[in-house]
Design an enzyme around this catalytic site. Structure first.
Site, PDB file in Angstrom:
ATOM      1  N   HIS A 155       0.859  -1.365  -0.057  1.00  0.00           N
ATOM      2  CA  HIS A 155       0.290   0.057   0.336  1.00  0.00           C
ATOM      3  C   HIS A 155       1.052   1.610   0.283  1.00  0.00           C
ATOM      4  CE1 HIS A 155      -4.222   2.105   0.910  1.00  0.00           C
ATOM      5  NE2 HIS A 155      -2.408   2.796   1.309  1.00  0.00           N
ATOM      6  N   GLU A 156       1.620   1.386   0.915  1.00  0.00           N
ATOM      7  CA  GLU A 156       2.521   2.221   1.057  1.00  0.00           C
ATOM      8  C   GLU A 156       3.525   2.055  -0.361  1.00  0.00           C
ATOM      9  OE1 GLU A 156       2.235   5.223   3.337  1.00  0.00           O
ATOM     10  OE2 GLU A 156       0.405   3.698   3.775  1.00  0.00           O
TER      11      GLU A 156
END
Length: 888
Positions: A155-156
């Site tokens: 996600h990051e």
């Protein structure tokens, strides 16, 4: 010859990249040279290293699946603090440093604030700065709240590498969809769950249906969306990373109506659409077989090794360059380089000479010894590679080569050298970091290649001494791996050209976060001035050391300098005298992070007329500092300067309001060649605050799951105190933001090429039967005043977005635009909404300048006209429907 050709190709890639400190390379679908740095403030715990390996290994497989067999992690370096014990597995870094870290493992800005986030202050599709994980998260103590670490990392990573944004919105968790149903802000809309208010007191928990807010016509503040644990929908990673998904939202399932940052920042495109046009995606094809397991290197920096390679060629005799170089080098040796460092020195002209073997800095004795090695005469030609090769031969008593991996060369030159590119490969192979300081307009540009390829810094100082650029450049060369408390911070840097008997008077603030090892430096170019310095109690400090030969005077304040306002005065004793003052200090307490400022341009190289952006980030630790007065000065190679007031207002060049990053467009190109950046940050009494708000661009906190129709709630995350901002005292900081190069600037007048900036903060409120709009006035890339506004409305968000020019136009004949960054207000009565019984009006603005250049369409604001008379029904799960009464 083949190696040289490859190096030139790498150089081109670096020029194409934006100004980003990452050293990541994409090679055959695999990401190489990823750096994960453990902050020196993290207590030693080898389990963190093993957990990081597990996280990356899991994330690599997940990333490969989520990107349809396209990307994986090939090799990763874990940078271990010097404060941790030595281990035979730990190697010395080569070019890797904390400055170049892609992932930082560091304590949270406040206890319990363990959300993973990405420092992202650029626009859609542009690379971000770094990912921040806390030790507790890495150790697996927050998996219930944020999901498996590998999934959160992906996600990051999408934030970091591809410039996409979150698809949830905690400030607006629900919205009224075109179907006239209230939906949770998510992507895709096919993710199922229930909306409930869930409250607990001790062991007792209650669940009830959500009620409508009479004003917003949406659900009340405490209403939450709880997703089903088992989902049939496969997207999206950027909504809730812990759902068992393997995809990013794509064009087919993307929820364009959701009021989230992905839609706002990326023009309603899905995350996969943005990823698909990235440089990474365009340069790869899907793999046929599975990816290899990531390889890890464990790196631990040791004592700093620095070689000064100083040009003493004949051209250094002009414009007082030799003396100015010596002043700056003395400043570096006396104040900037950290205790424990090893420092050597080489002079070069047509030949090169080792003037000092490596000496370890333990006290002022070693510093003074190095001062004696500075050059005194300028003569000969310019042979840069001879100077670099001589630095490789510098040895300490332990026969440790300066060529040792991770050692640094500070190279200063003012001349051109057609042979400088001949040693690029040697530099790369030797693992030496090259910091390049270019002095004057003719300094060789080919050395930038060495600096970029080795992870070094690049600075430019003009021949105008009063701008203090040379001293600023040396002052910025602090250790990249040292703890922040050990680094020298610049509080003041300024200069004036005065006639005899004229004064340079001002004050400098010593705030409570600094004060240790405080250093005042004054330089001149003709005659020693009369110098006066008073501490906050009015005591005259008269212990300056005067170095008449180098035309400088300096004073070190013993112990910790007094808190408050220090006053200085320097009176010129000759006409056309140039005086400069520089003040530095270190953290007063290693447990209290000092206030810092970092600055950079969005690009290292630019082609006219493309606009550039200045960024300055003001922090205390990792917490943003808001309300500071931040000014940038950009100087061209011949000394033309542009002064810009940087803003953190979320408009124009500034992507996000109140994130501690102050920004402004720069378009005032006066010539081709190098430009330098310098930034001042000042905090005033009761006007500057430290923000403890949750960061943007973070992994979503999971409130709980629905399992077999029942909510299984996670522990509530720590609440943020209502007062999320702490008032700070007065402070001042200044820093060099390095150098950049601009090309293809025309010699003659060029017409306006810049349209108005996009309006990004349009807001709408309903008062009776009228709508009031507010927004920040744009200019032509932050300059001037636009000619007019075009305001259009629609009953459909998507119609307004896709067919703005055909939407209903509002009469704005009485609306006169204000100057850029002013607050605009306009009230109108909506008429002729094209959809019968429309419950919403969507509004957008386009601005037009005097040359009829138009801006991008603004963000879309909306108002609720009235609520339907029927009850709201929201089917959010195939097996569960929640009925909500229309409470008013």
């Amino acid at each position: 010859m083949g190696l040289l050709r490859g190096s030139v190709f790498l150089f081109v890639l670096y020029l194409l990249h934006e100004s980003n400190s990452s050293l990541i390379k994409l090679n055959n679908n695999g990401y190489e040279d990823v750096i994960i740095a453990i902050d020196p403030g993290v207590p030693e715990n080898e389990t963190i290293i093993e957990k990081l390996k597990d996280m990356v290994t899991t994330a690599s497989t997940y990333l490969f699946e989520a990107t349809k067999r396209r990307f994986f992690f090939k090799n990763v370096s874990i940078l271990i603090p010097e404060t941790w014990k030595e281990n035979s597995q730990y190697k010395r870094p080569k070019h890797e440093s904390y400055t170049h870290a892609d992932v930082i493992v560091a304590p949270p800005i406040a206890p319990g604030r363990d959300e993973p986030y990405t420092k992202q202050f650029t626009e859609c599709g542009e690379k971000a700065e770094y990912i921040h994980f806390t030790p507790d998260f890495v150790l697996g103590n927050k998996q219930n709240e944020y999901g498996p670490a590998g999934r959160a990392f992906v996600h990051e990573w999408a934030h970091l590498r591809w410039g996409v944004f979150d698809e949830y919105n905690e400030d607006q968790p629900f919205y009224s969809a075109s179907s006239n149903k209230i939906e949770a802000t998510r992507c895709s809309a096919g993710i199922t769950g229930i909306n409930k208010v869930y409250t607990c007191r001790g062991e007792s928990c209650l669940t009830r249906n959500c009620r409508l807010n009479a004003t917003t016509k949406l659900y009340e503040k405490d209403c939450q969306f709880f997703p089903d644990k088992v989902q049939t929908e496969k997207a999206s990673i950027m909504y809730m990373q812990s759902i068992e998904t393997v995809e990013f939202c794509n064009e087919e399932n993307h929820n364009r109506e959701a009021p989230n940052l992905q839609n706002t920042k990326c023009n309603f495109r899905s995350t996969w659409e943005v990823i698909s046009i990235s440089e990474d995606f365009q340069s790869t094809t899907p793999m046929e077989g599975p990816p290899p397991t990531p390889a890890f290197s464990l790196l631990r920096p040791s004592q700093r090794i620095v070689c000064l390679v100083l040009d003493k060629s004949a051209s250094m005799a002009s414009s007082d360059r030799l003396n100015r170089m010596n002043q700056a080098a003395k400043y570096f040796l006396l104040q900037i380089v950290e205790n424990g460092s090893w420092v050597g020195m080489v002079h070069f002209d047509s030949t090169a000479t080792v003037k000092s073997q490596l000496i370890q800095i333990k006290s002022s004795s070693e510093r003074n010894q190095l001062l004696q090695s500075l050059p005194t005469v300028a003569a000969g030609g310019t042979q840069i590679c001879l100077g670099i090769r001589a630095a490789f031969q510098v040895k300490a008593m332990l026969q440790t080569d300066c060529v040792l991996y991770g050692s640094e060369i500070v190279l200063l030159t003012d001349g051109e050298d057609s042979t400088a590119s001949s040693c690029v490969n040697e530099v790369i192979e030797n693992g030496t970091i090259i910091h390049f300081i270019a002095l004057g307009p003719s300094a060789d540009t080919s050395v930038i290649q060495m600096s970029n390829l080795t992870g070094g810094k690049h600075y430019y100082a003009s021949d105008i001494a009063q701008n203090n650029g040379l001293i600023d450049a040396f002052g910025a060369l602090t250790s990249e791996n040292a703890d922040l408390s050990q680094k020298s911070l610049q509080l003041e840097s300024k200069g004036l050209t005065l006639n005899s008997k004229s004064w340079m008077n001002d004050t400098v603030i010593i705030d409570s976060t600094v004060g240790k090892d405080t250093f005042f430096l004054i330089t001149w170019n003709k005659q020693s001035p009369d110098i006066f310095l008073w501490d906050p109690s009015g005591t005259l400090m008269n212990t300056f050391t005067v170095d008449s030969n180098s035309k400088m005077a300096y004073l070190s304040v013993p112990g910790t300098a007094k808190l408050g306002i220090w006053t200085y005065s320097a009176q010129a004793t000759a006409d056309s005298e140039t005086l400069t003052i520089t003040v530095t200090s270190r953290a007063a307490n290693s447990s209290v992070p000092p206030i810092t400022v970092n600055a950079k341009m969005n690009k290292d190289n630019n082609i006219f007329p493309s606009p550039m952006i200045v960024y300055a980030e003001v922090l205390q630790g990792y917490a943003p500092v808001l309300g500071a007065n931040v000014t940038a000065v950009i100087e061209s190679k011949h000394g033309n300067t542009t002064v810009l007031q940087l803003l953190d207002n979320g408009t124009g060049a500034d992507a996000f309001k109140d994130d501690g990053v102050y920004s402004r467009y720069f378009t005032d190109y006066t010539e081709n060649g190098r430009y330098s950046l310098k930034v001042w940050a000042h905090g005033g009494t009761n006007s500057t605050t430290r923000s403890l708000r949750r960061p943007l661009n973070r992994a979503m906190y999971i409130p709980g799951w629905v399992v077999d129709g029942e909510i299984q709630r996670n522990p509530p995350r720590p609440e943020i105190d209502g007062n999320t901002q702490t008032i700070l005292e007065n402070f001042s900081r200044t820093i060099s933001g390095g150098a950049f190069v601009v090309s293809q600037v025309p010699n003659t007048y060029f017409p306006d090429r810049y349209p108005p900036s996009q309006i990004t903060d349009l807001d709408a409120t309903l008062d009776g039967d009228e709508i009031t709009l507010t927004w920040t006035a744009p200019g032509d890339f932050d300059v001037g005043t636009v000619k007019e506004y075009i305001i259009r409305t629609s009953g459909s968000l998507l119609d307004l977005q896709d067919n703005f020019d055909n939407a209903l136009q509002v009469n704005t004949s009485g609306l006169q635009p204000n100057e850029v960054n002013s607050k605009e207000t306009f009230t109108f009565k909506p008429e002729n909404t094209e959809e019968e019984n429309a419950t919403h009006v969507f509004i957008a603005i386009q601005s037009v300048d005097k040359n009829n250049l138009t801006s991008k369409i603004s963000n879309i604001a909306q108002v609720v006209l009235f609520a339907s008379d029927t009850s709201f029904f929201l089917s959010v799960s195939p097996s569960l429907s929640v009925t909500l009464s229309n409470n008013k």
